[in-house]
Design a protein around this motif. Structure first.
Motif, PDB file in Angstrom:
ATOM      1  N   LEU A   1      -7.225   1.139  -7.745  1.00 55.26           N
ATOM      2  CA  LEU A   1      -8.150   1.391  -6.645  1.00 55.26           C
ATOM      3  C   LEU A   1      -8.731   0.078  -6.117  1.00 55.26           C
ATOM      4  CD1 LEU A   1      -9.717   3.304  -4.836  1.00 55.26           C
ATOM      5  CD2 LEU A   1     -11.423   3.521  -6.655  1.00 55.26           C
ATOM      6  N   GLU A   2      -9.091  -0.819  -7.023  1.00 51.74           N
ATOM      7  CA  GLU A   2      -9.669  -2.104  -6.625  1.00 51.74           C
ATOM      8  C   GLU A   2      -8.670  -2.919  -5.805  1.00 51.74           C
ATOM      9  OE1 GLU A   2      -9.701  -1.032  -9.891  1.00 51.74           O
ATOM     10  OE2 GLU A   2     -11.777  -0.356  -9.882  1.00 51.74           O
ATOM     11  N   ASP A   3      -7.404  -2.956  -6.260  1.00 55.45           N
ATOM     12  CA  ASP A   3      -6.377  -3.691  -5.519  1.00 55.45           C
ATOM     13  C   ASP A   3      -6.121  -3.068  -4.150  1.00 55.45           C
ATOM     14  OD1 ASP A   3      -6.082  -5.504  -7.581  1.00 55.45           O
ATOM     15  OD2 ASP A   3      -4.314  -4.501  -8.436  1.00 55.45           O
ATOM     16  N   THR A   4      -6.130  -1.745  -4.121  1.00 52.53           N
ATOM     17  CA  THR A   4      -5.929  -1.035  -2.864  1.00 52.53           C
ATOM     18  C   THR A   4      -7.031  -1.371  -1.870  1.00 52.53           C
ATOM     19  OG1 THR A   4      -4.786   0.777  -3.990  1.00 52.53           O
ATOM     20  CG2 THR A   4      -5.689   1.249  -1.795  1.00 52.53           C
ATOM     21  N   LEU A   5      -8.272  -1.331  -2.317  1.00 42.36           N
ATOM     22  CA  LEU A   5      -9.398  -1.644  -1.438  1.00 42.36           C
ATOM     23  C   LEU A   5      -9.360  -3.091  -0.966  1.00 42.36           C
ATOM     24  CD1 LEU A   5     -12.290   0.288  -3.217  1.00 42.36           C
ATOM     25  CD2 LEU A   5     -11.160   0.863  -1.055  1.00 42.36           C
ATOM     26  N   SER A   6      -9.001  -3.993  -1.871  1.00 42.05           N
ATOM     27  CA  SER A   6      -8.913  -5.406  -1.512  1.00 42.05           C
ATOM     28  C   SER A   6      -7.839  -5.644  -0.455  1.00 42.05           C
ATOM     29  CB  SER A   6      -8.619  -6.236  -2.768  1.00 42.05           C
ATOM     30  OG  SER A   6      -8.460  -7.589  -2.430  1.00 42.05           O
ATOM     31  N   LEU A   7      -6.672  -5.046  -0.663  1.00 40.04           N
ATOM     32  CA  LEU A   7      -5.593  -5.184   0.312  1.00 40.04           C
ATOM     33  C   LEU A   7      -5.951  -4.532   1.639  1.00 40.04           C
ATOM     34  CD1 LEU A   7      -2.405  -4.614  -1.876  1.00 40.04           C
ATOM     35  CD2 LEU A   7      -3.047  -6.705  -0.676  1.00 40.04           C
ATOM     36  N   PHE A   8      -6.636  -3.389   1.576  1.00 40.80           N
ATOM     37  CA  PHE A   8      -7.047  -2.716   2.797  1.00 40.80           C
ATOM     38  C   PHE A   8      -7.990  -3.601   3.605  1.00 40.80           C
ATOM     39  CE2 PHE A   8      -9.803   0.125   5.230  1.00 40.80           C
ATOM     40  CZ  PHE A   8      -8.851   0.823   5.950  1.00 40.80           C
ATOM     41  N   GLN A   9      -8.962  -4.236   2.925  1.00 39.28           N
ATOM     42  CA  GLN A   9      -9.895  -5.137   3.604  1.00 39.28           C
ATOM     43  C   GLN A   9      -9.155  -6.306   4.236  1.00 39.28           C
ATOM     44  OE1 GLN A   9     -12.732  -5.915   0.378  1.00 39.28           O
ATOM     45  NE2 GLN A   9     -14.320  -5.146   1.757  1.00 39.28           N
TER      46      GLN A   9
ATOM     47  N   LEU B   1       0.824  -1.209   0.000  1.00 42.79           N
ATOM     48  CA  LEU B   1       0.000   0.000   0.000  1.00 42.79           C
ATOM     49  C   LEU B   1       0.858   1.258   0.000  1.00 42.79           C
ATOM     50  CD1 LEU B   1      -2.801  -1.061   2.508  1.00 42.79           C
ATOM     51  CD2 LEU B   1      -3.034  -0.737   0.039  1.00 42.79           C
ATOM     52  N   GLU B   2       1.969   1.226   0.703  1.00 44.49           N
ATOM     53  CA  GLU B   2       2.862   2.378   0.726  1.00 44.49           C
ATOM     54  C   GLU B   2       3.542   2.605  -0.618  1.00 44.49           C
ATOM     55  OE1 GLU B   2       4.170   2.569   5.434  1.00 44.49           O
ATOM     56  OE2 GLU B   2       5.469   1.509   4.033  1.00 44.49           O
ATOM     57  N   GLY B   3       3.679   1.537  -1.398  1.00 39.49           N
ATOM     58  CA  GLY B   3       4.295   1.656  -2.713  1.00 39.49           C
ATOM     59  C   GLY B   3       3.489   2.525  -3.655  1.00 39.49           C
ATOM     60  N   GLY B   4       2.170   2.506  -3.491  1.00 39.61           N
ATOM     61  CA  GLY B   4       1.311   3.395  -4.260  1.00 39.61           C
ATOM     62  C   GLY B   4       1.113   3.037  -5.714  1.00 39.61           C
TER      63      GLY B   4
END
Length: 82
Positions: free
Chosen positions: A31-39, A24-27
Motif C-alpha cells: 500500500l505504501e509503495d502504491t501511494l508513493s508511486l501514485f503521488q 501499478l497495473e502489476g498489482g
C-alpha cells in the motif's frame, strides 16, 4: 520524486509516468509503495500538462484573411467558426 520536475523534458516525464502505470497495473506492491508511486505519477502528470500548455501557447498558424493577406493567429482560434 527525487529530481526536480522542472528539469524533466516532456518525453522524460511521460516515460516515467508510463513506467509507474505499468508498476501499478502489476498489482504486486505494498500500500505504501502504491501511494508513493501514485503521488509521483500525479506530479509527473502535472509536469506533462504544464509542458503541453507551454507548447500550445507557442503554436500558431498562418491564416489567410479575407483581403488575401496572411496573418499569424494563435492555434485553435476560430476553429468553431468553420
Amino acid at each position: 520524486m527525487s529530481e526536480n520536475g522542472l528539469n524533466l523534458s516532456f518525453e522524460e516525464a511521460l516515460k516515467k509516468l508510463e513506467e509507474i502505470v505499468k508498476k501499478l497495473e502489476g498489482g504486486n506492491l505494498t500500500l505504501e509503495d502504491t501511494l508513493s508511486l501514485f503521488q509521483e505519477g500525479i506530479q509527473l502528470s502535472r509536469i506533462c500538462t504544464e509542458k503541453l500548455n507551454e507548447a500550445s501557447g507557442k503554436i500558431s498558424i498562418l491564416a489567410k484573411d479575407i483581403d488575401g493577406t496572411f496573418s499569424e493567429k494563435p492555434f485553435g482560434e476560430g476553429k468553431n467558426d468553420r
